[in-house]
Scaffold this motif. Structure first.
Motif, PDB file in Angstrom:
ATOM      1  N   GLY A 130      -5.280  -3.257 -14.777  1.00  0.00           N
ATOM      2  CA  GLY A 130      -4.492  -4.224 -14.024  1.00  0.00           C
ATOM      3  C   GLY A 130      -4.120  -5.462 -14.816  1.00  0.00           C
ATOM      4  O   GLY A 130      -3.543  -6.399 -14.256  1.00  0.00           O
ATOM      5  N   ILE A 176       2.933   0.691  -6.300  1.00  0.00           N
ATOM      6  CA  ILE A 176       1.462   0.735  -6.338  1.00  0.00           C
ATOM      7  C   ILE A 176       1.034   1.965  -5.538  1.00  0.00           C
ATOM      8  O   ILE A 176       1.529   2.167  -4.430  1.00  0.00           O
ATOM      9  CB  ILE A 176       0.866  -0.542  -5.702  1.00  0.00           C
ATOM     10  N   THR A 212      -6.143   1.254  -2.043  1.00  0.00           N
ATOM     11  CA  THR A 212      -5.742  -0.157  -2.056  1.00  0.00           C
ATOM     12  C   THR A 212      -4.903  -0.411  -0.805  1.00  0.00           C
ATOM     13  O   THR A 212      -4.146   0.474  -0.383  1.00  0.00           O
ATOM     14  CB  THR A 212      -4.911  -0.511  -3.313  1.00  0.00           C
ATOM     15  N   THR A 253      -4.791  -5.049  -8.775  1.00  0.00           N
ATOM     16  CA  THR A 253      -3.465  -5.391  -8.241  1.00  0.00           C
ATOM     17  C   THR A 253      -3.145  -6.891  -8.316  1.00  0.00           C
ATOM     18  O   THR A 253      -2.020  -7.291  -8.016  1.00  0.00           O
ATOM     19  CB  THR A 253      -3.356  -4.925  -6.776  1.00  0.00           C
TER      20      THR A 253
END
Ligand code: DOR
Length: 447
Positions: free
Chosen positions: A90, A393, A405, A335
């Motif tokens: 990330g 994502i 997520t 993220t």
């Protein structure tokens, strides 16, 4: 003379000459022995490796100063290897890990056990917090000076795990032991107990911000600031979520620094609870738009110092329990960067401001040695971003043990594409090139 590495062509985020904030400059950066040794336009000294970063931005390595990696004791949710893998992918180069593991990190032995577990297994640099408890409150001075300790974490309200220091007398004892900034989860435990029935009767995560309401946060933060002033001890209030509390913190910069999270800037109630149910449940809660607007204002007016992810993974099965038995928290370390770059692209925050919140300010607030800046003599940890890259994502991208997520399906613009750890290319385009090369972070004020 030659360099090990020369990074050419990027727009580089450098400290502003005024000493406040950052500025962009089109310069080359040269690295030798893991450190930045020269910054200048068109460096011509030869280097063993030259990387062309044209069209990209070179940031100081992003530091996530709030992650829960669950080792020891809860490794079915995460461990130091999987947690730091997600971090590196990330675009994060250093993480500070929280003490609410099982057992909680409340003694020298348990702290050193975490360091031993981390050695040779982490894909990013790392440090650990020690947890305050009524039992160790008078010994925190010794614990906070242990090498690679990012500081003391104190839970005023209970969340995941057993750590809790709810009474003013114990908070005061903790704040009187030691000198470094104490970081605090500020929710008022007595009010949480009194109002728990609202969550139980409601039976839906929409009731989470009603149970853990803004008064719960305001009360705890007010009490904390009073004790901080009385003892002269600086504090750092974590994951601030509410408007009145932020007004108070705006006027308390003499004694307190402030952290907020990307999720509180991105998700809002009631929409997130209707769409994600308990998968949006965390402490302190995601609140409505009015509060989110106040947080954005605080980012822009300088009240907020730090942005952390509060990466707090729980398995899908655990999250599927009926509310409020469902645990609070969700993954976020992987993220953080793309979510915030998406906000940069939407014009809500400048790139310079975002980068300050995850590099320069953590350096200042936690007293990190040699990291958090692109400057001569500092460690050559870098995050390289492509501000124009758009991508979805997806759960399948998430390295966390839990494999999900809350942002699954969301397309963001602005992505990390490389990370360097001490001058070595550790990640490029989803590929980890240098596994397990993270090292323990050093701080001012430790032994
Ligand atoms: O939602 C949360 N989850 N808030 C916390 O304070 C702890 C965290 C966790 O460790 O699960």
């Amino acid at each position: 003379m030659s360099y090990d590495l020369l990074l050419k062509g990027a727009e580089v985020l450098l400290p502003h000459p005024s000493g406040k904030g950052l500025q962009r400059a089109q310069v080359d950066v040269a690295i030798r022995d893991g450190k930045t040794v020269e910054i200048g336009s068109n460096i011509t000294i030869p280097a063993a490796q030259v990387v062309d970063l044209k069209g990209l931005h070179l940031l100081p390595g992003v530091i996530d100063s709030q992650v829960h990696f669950r080792e020891p004791g809860l490794t079915h949710k995460e461990d130091l290897e999987s947690g730091t893998r997600g971090a590196l992918l990330g675009g994060v180069t250093a993480v500070f890990e929280m003490p609410n593991t099982n057992p909680a990190t409340t003694t020298k032995e348990l702290f050193e056990d975490k360091l031993a577990r981390a050695k040779g297994r982490c894909h990013t640099h790392y440090a650990f917090f020690v947890g305050a408890s009524p039992e160790n409150a008078d010994r925190l001075e010794t614990l906070e000076t242990l090498p690679h300790c990012s500081g003391v974490k104190l839970f005023m309200g209970s969340s995941t795990g057993t750590l809790l220091v709810e009474e003013d007398v114990h908070i005061e004892r903790a704040l009187r032991s030691g000198h470094r900034r104490v970081i605090v989860h500020a929710e008022d435990e007595a009010r949480l107990r009194e109002r728990k029935h609202l969550a139980e009767e409601g039976g839906h995560p929409r009731f989470h911000p009603i149970w853990r309401d803004e008064e719960t946060a305001f009360l705890a933060t007010s009490r904390l600031l009073k004790i901080a002033r009385k003892t002269g001890r600086p504090v750092h209030v974590l994951h601030v979520t509410s408007a009145k509390e932020m007004d108070l913190l705006k006027d308390s910069k003499d004694i307190s620094t402030v952290e907020i999270l990307p999720q509180h800037l991105t998700l809002s109630a009631p929409e997130c609870y209707d769409r994600l149910g308990t998968f949006a449940q965390m402490n302190p809660p995601i609140r409505d738009q009015h509060h989110q607007d106040r947080l954005w204002k605080a980012v822009l007016d300088g009240t907020v110092d730090i942005l952390g992810s509060d990466h707090a993974p729980h398995t899908r099965e655990e999250k599927a329990k009926p509310y409020p038995q469902s645990p609070s928290g969700f993954p976020g370390v992987q993220t953080l960067v793309t979510l915030m770059l998406n906000h940069v692209n939407q014009g809500r925050i400048s790139l310079e401001k975002f980068v300050e919140l995850v590099t320069e300010n953590p350096r200042r607030v936690f007293g990190i040695k040699n990291k958090g800046r692109i400057a001569v003599g500092f460690d050559a940890d870098f995050t390289v971003i492509d501000l124009k890259k758009s991508r979805r994502i997806e759960n399948s991208w998430i390295a966390s043990r839990v494999g999900w997520t809350p942002y699954d399906g969301m397309t963001t613009t602005g992505w990390p594409v490389m990370t360097f750890l001490k001058g070595r290319l550790a990640m490029r385009e989803d590929e980890i090139l240098l596994p397990s090369s993270g090292e323990a972070v050093d701080f001012e004020g430790t032994r």
